[in-house]
Design a protein around this motif. Structure first.
Motif, PDB file in Angstrom:
ATOM      1  N   PRO A 181      -3.561  42.690 -36.964  1.00  0.00           N
ATOM      2  CA  PRO A 181      -2.222  42.914 -36.434  1.00  0.00           C
ATOM      3  C   PRO A 181      -1.683  41.677 -35.992  1.00  0.00           C
ATOM      4  CG  PRO A 181      -3.595  44.651 -35.555  1.00  0.00           C
ATOM      5  CD  PRO A 181      -4.493  43.937 -36.443  1.00  0.00           C
TER       6      PRO A 181
ATOM      7  N   LEU B 272       1.206  38.532 -37.221  1.00  0.00           N
ATOM      8  CA  LEU B 272       2.295  37.916 -36.609  1.00  0.00           C
ATOM      9  C   LEU B 272       2.081  36.488 -36.664  1.00  0.00           C
ATOM     10  CD1 LEU B 272       2.241  39.803 -33.187  1.00  0.00           C
ATOM     11  CD2 LEU B 272       4.195  39.945 -34.820  1.00  0.00           C
TER      12      LEU B 272
ATOM     13  N   VAL C  79       4.727  34.689 -29.500  1.00  0.00           N
ATOM     14  CA  VAL C  79       3.507  35.247 -29.374  1.00  0.00           C
ATOM     15  C   VAL C  79       2.400  34.308 -29.862  1.00  0.00           C
ATOM     16  CG1 VAL C  79       1.974  37.022 -30.210  1.00  0.00           C
ATOM     17  CG2 VAL C  79       4.100  37.745 -29.656  1.00  0.00           C
TER      18      VAL C  79
ATOM     19  N   VAL D 123      -7.002  37.775 -25.283  1.00  0.00           N
ATOM     20  CA  VAL D 123      -5.810  37.891 -26.025  1.00  0.00           C
ATOM     21  C   VAL D 123      -4.826  38.673 -25.226  1.00  0.00           C
ATOM     22  CG1 VAL D 123      -4.567  38.574 -27.986  1.00  0.00           C
ATOM     23  CG2 VAL D 123      -6.708  37.376 -28.290  1.00  0.00           C
ATOM     24  N   PRO D 124      -3.526  38.066 -24.766  1.00  0.00           N
ATOM     25  CA  PRO D 124      -2.747  38.890 -24.175  1.00  0.00           C
ATOM     26  C   PRO D 124      -2.286  40.493 -24.661  1.00  0.00           C
ATOM     27  CG  PRO D 124      -1.974  36.648 -24.285  1.00  0.00           C
ATOM     28  CD  PRO D 124      -3.130  36.776 -25.228  1.00  0.00           C
TER      29      PRO D 124
ATOM     30  N   ILE E  56       0.335  41.796 -24.687  1.00  0.00           N
ATOM     31  CA  ILE E  56       1.585  41.804 -25.170  1.00  0.00           C
ATOM     32  C   ILE E  56       1.438  41.477 -26.654  1.00  0.00           C
ATOM     33  CG2 ILE E  56       1.871  39.289 -24.358  1.00  0.00           C
ATOM     34  CD1 ILE E  56       4.831  41.703 -24.390  1.00  0.00           C
ATOM     35  N   ALA E  57       0.601  40.416 -27.107  1.00  0.00           N
ATOM     36  CA  ALA E  57       0.402  39.971 -28.196  1.00  0.00           C
ATOM     37  C   ALA E  57      -0.168  41.235 -29.141  1.00  0.00           C
ATOM     38  CB  ALA E  57      -0.593  38.825 -28.399  1.00  0.00           C
ATOM     39  N   LEU E  58      -1.226  41.980 -28.620  1.00  0.00           N
ATOM     40  CA  LEU E  58      -1.475  42.921 -29.459  1.00  0.00           C
ATOM     41  C   LEU E  58      -0.445  43.921 -29.641  1.00  0.00           C
ATOM     42  CD1 LEU E  58      -4.012  44.274 -30.924  1.00  0.00           C
ATOM     43  CD2 LEU E  58      -4.825  45.220 -28.721  1.00  0.00           C
TER      44      LEU E  58
ATOM     45  N   VAL F 182       2.585  43.765 -29.528  1.00  0.00           N
ATOM     46  CA  VAL F 182       3.711  43.568 -30.651  1.00  0.00           C
ATOM     47  C   VAL F 182       3.216  43.572 -31.980  1.00  0.00           C
ATOM     48  CG1 VAL F 182       5.235  41.548 -31.387  1.00  0.00           C
ATOM     49  CG2 VAL F 182       5.007  42.130 -28.920  1.00  0.00           C
ATOM     50  N   GLY F 183       2.171  42.953 -32.124  1.00  0.00           N
ATOM     51  CA  GLY F 183       1.251  43.038 -33.659  1.00  0.00           C
ATOM     52  C   GLY F 183       1.289  44.686 -33.841  1.00  0.00           C
ATOM     53  N   LEU F 184       0.571  45.434 -33.130  1.00  0.00           N
ATOM     54  CA  LEU F 184       0.275  46.761 -33.366  1.00  0.00           C
ATOM     55  C   LEU F 184       1.614  47.536 -33.712  1.00  0.00           C
ATOM     56  CD1 LEU F 184      -2.523  47.770 -31.042  1.00  0.00           C
ATOM     57  CD2 LEU F 184      -2.453  47.637 -33.741  1.00  0.00           C
TER      58      LEU F 184
END
Lengths: 292, 264
Positions: free
Chosen positions: A40, A44, A264, B112-113, B115-117, B119-121
């Motif tokens: 994921p 991104l 991000v 890894v923040p 928030i990054a995970l 948004v990615g998920l």
């Protein structure tokens, strides 16, 4: 596996797992990390440079727009401020904790560890209550005659800094405590025997030896603070966004995925690079060892 | 060394207790608020009532959010402790050629923040239909809790003498029997406490839940977030009090397990 048990009596290999068993036991772990973590995030990053077409425009928008640049700077500054405050508040607590014994030690440990294992939302909500116009802080200031008008505390950057320091402080205290605990008592005693005052013993023996803990705690607090979301989202002002709240806005309101992905990307790459550069100084195992 | 009675020590003590008050007061202040009769923001609180608690327990929405979070946290605790223990065991007893990859996989989800995970998920799960589903939440939370399970289990398994298993195997036990009958009982308290920690991390996890929650499937943290953001109702101090009690119970449980542990 059965073969391993039968084939040798006291063969040293009997203690080692076979290659196949090792692989099978590791498979679920690496599968879930690959699909639910690595993929994921890579997706991104790919979006941020390939959409709408192969370009670095999304990143250019982050750095060229002064509004976005200010968000980045504010995030960086807030994280540094929170880290500095955590050192100033946390070091004496860690030092005291490393010297305390019995009930006092247990009490201090509970004060540090309980918040670590309680919900970030609970802690943020508590600050939200305290910072209200008619909340405890304003009522106290007014009844002490320090102000006649209630201060605007909620939805300010100061509220965010105070609450983030509150939430992240245990991450500073525990690594410093770990470092202080690993200094043998003899060192302090030796310095005292040789005539050093307590202050000098502290400055020349204890402080230098505790620095790895300070560095480790600072990195942990700084890196976590950079991507902090809940506290800025609930206590911060919409005019003073941090990078995580900007990302959330881009996704939930503006629906600008490539730009959100670039934000991000900036955050993730920056944090990861710092973590790699300082990887030797990050001691995560200490957090858990002390918490349980 | 001199007994700590001089001015410096007193100043240090005062400073430390002021900081500890800063840490603990915001946490406990919600407890009296949750029993306050009228204006819950007024301090000291007036009267005594349990109405905010009954409002929480009577609300279908709050109950649904809590039940979703309980299910997710239980499954996360189960998955993370089994997968994490298997991997740790393999790293300790196996041919560890994957040490670097393993370490990166452990530190990644911490560094890894979130928030990054999140948004990615959010994007990934939307395309495969896992967004807002129990399996989706469980998978995400398993990733976030695995490092904590592995750290706990590595400390415990590292203290179990490999000779014990070798001895069992030389007596005819298979590797699995040796693990189940010799090693597992020794590390069981650590396994249980890592499951407890995975449970509470998942139950309280706000960021990934925030993005993965759908319109209907909302975890308790997501519901709390909305409530705090929009109107900050007096139900929040009541829920906060319950959550603090839960954290205390979990920590007490872990403490008891730790004192029973043979490998501590």
């Amino acid at each position: 596996m059965t073969e391993a048990g039968r084939s040798h009596f006291w063969h040293s290999d009997g203690r080692r797992l076979s290659g196949l068993s090792t692989l099978l036991l590791l498979l679920p772990f690496f599968t879930i990390i690959a699909f639910v973590f690595v993929y994921p995030i890579l997706q991104l990053l790919v979006i941020s440079i390939l959409e709408p077409h192969p370009t670095l425009d999304n990143y250019a928008r982050v750095v060229e727009n002064p509004v976005h640049m200010r968000v980045l700077m504010r995030t960086l500054w807030t994280a540094m401020l929170v880290t500095a405050l955590s050192v100033v508040l946390g070091f004496p607590v860690a030092y005291y904790m490393s010297r305390a014994k019995g009930t006092v030690a247990a009490l201090v440990a509970v004060c540090v560890i309980l918040p670590l294992w309680s919900s970030v939302l609970v802690r943020t909500a508590a600050w939200s209550f305290l910072f209200q116009r008619n909340g405890l802080i304003n009522s106290a200031l007014m009844s002490l005659g320090l102000t006649s008008q209630p201060f605007k505390l909620l939805y300010t950057q100061s509220a965010v800094v105070i609450a983030m320091t509150h939430v992240l402080l245990p991450f500073m205290i525990l690594p410093i405590y770990g470092a202080l605990r690993s200094i043998p008592n003899d060192y302090g005693r030796a310095a005292a025997v040789l005539g050093a005052t307590r202050l000098r013993t502290f400055l020349e023996v204890i402080l230098p030896l505790s620095l790895p803990g300070v560095v480790s705690g600072s990195l942990l607090v700084f890196l976590t603070a950079l991507g902090f979301f809940i506290t800025p989202a609930l206590l911060g002002s919409p005019q003073e966004m941090m990078i995580s709240t900007l990302v959330s806005k881009q996704i939930r309101e503006v629906l600008d995925w490539p730009f959100a992905a670039a934000l991000v990307g900036v955050l993730t790459v920056f944090v990861t690079l710092l973590a790699i550069i300082f990887s030797k100084m990050l001691r995560f195992d200490r957090l858990m060892g002390n918490a349980s | 060394m001199k007994p700590p009675t001089d001015r410096g020590s007193l100043a240090l003590g005062a400073y430390v207790y002021a900081v500890l008050a800063f840490i603990i007061v915001p946490l406990v202040i919600v407890i009296p608020m949750s029993f306050s009769q009228n204006d819950y923001l007024a301090f000291p609180p007036s009267g005594f009532t349990l109405k905010w608690y009954s409002e929480y327990f009577d609300s279908r929405q709050w109950r649904a959010a809590t039940w979703l979070s309980v299910q997710v946290a239980l499954l996360t605790a189960l998955f993370a402790s089994v997968i994490g223990t298997a991997a740790t065991y393999a790293m300790i007893r196996g041919h560890s050629r994957l040490v670097t990859a393993f370490q990166i996989a452990l530190i990644g989800p911490i560094i890894v923040p979130h928030i990054a995970l999140a948004v990615g998920l959010y994007l990934f799960f939307q395309t495969i239909g896992l967004s807002g589903t129990i399996p989706g939440f469980v998978l995400a939370h398993t990733v976030l809790t695995l490092p904590f399970v592995v750290f706990t289990m590595a400390a415990a398994l590292g203290k179990v003498d490999a000779n014990l298993e070798a001895a069992a195997m030389s007596c005819g036990a298979t590797r699995f029997q040796a693990f189940r009958l010799v090693t597992l009982p020794l590390v069981l308290p650590s396994l249980a406490s890592s499951a407890l920690f995975a449970f509470i991390i998942s139950f309280d996890e706000p960021v990934v839940s925030f993005f993965l929650s759908g319109v209907r499937q909302k975890t308790l943290p997501r519901r709390m977030f909305e409530d705090i953001e929009q109107n900050l109702t007096p139900v929040i101090p009541a829920i906060a009090t319950l959550l603090i009690m839960l954290s205390i119970l979990i920590l007490l449980g872990a403490h008891v397990l730790r004192s029973r542990s043979v490998t501590r």
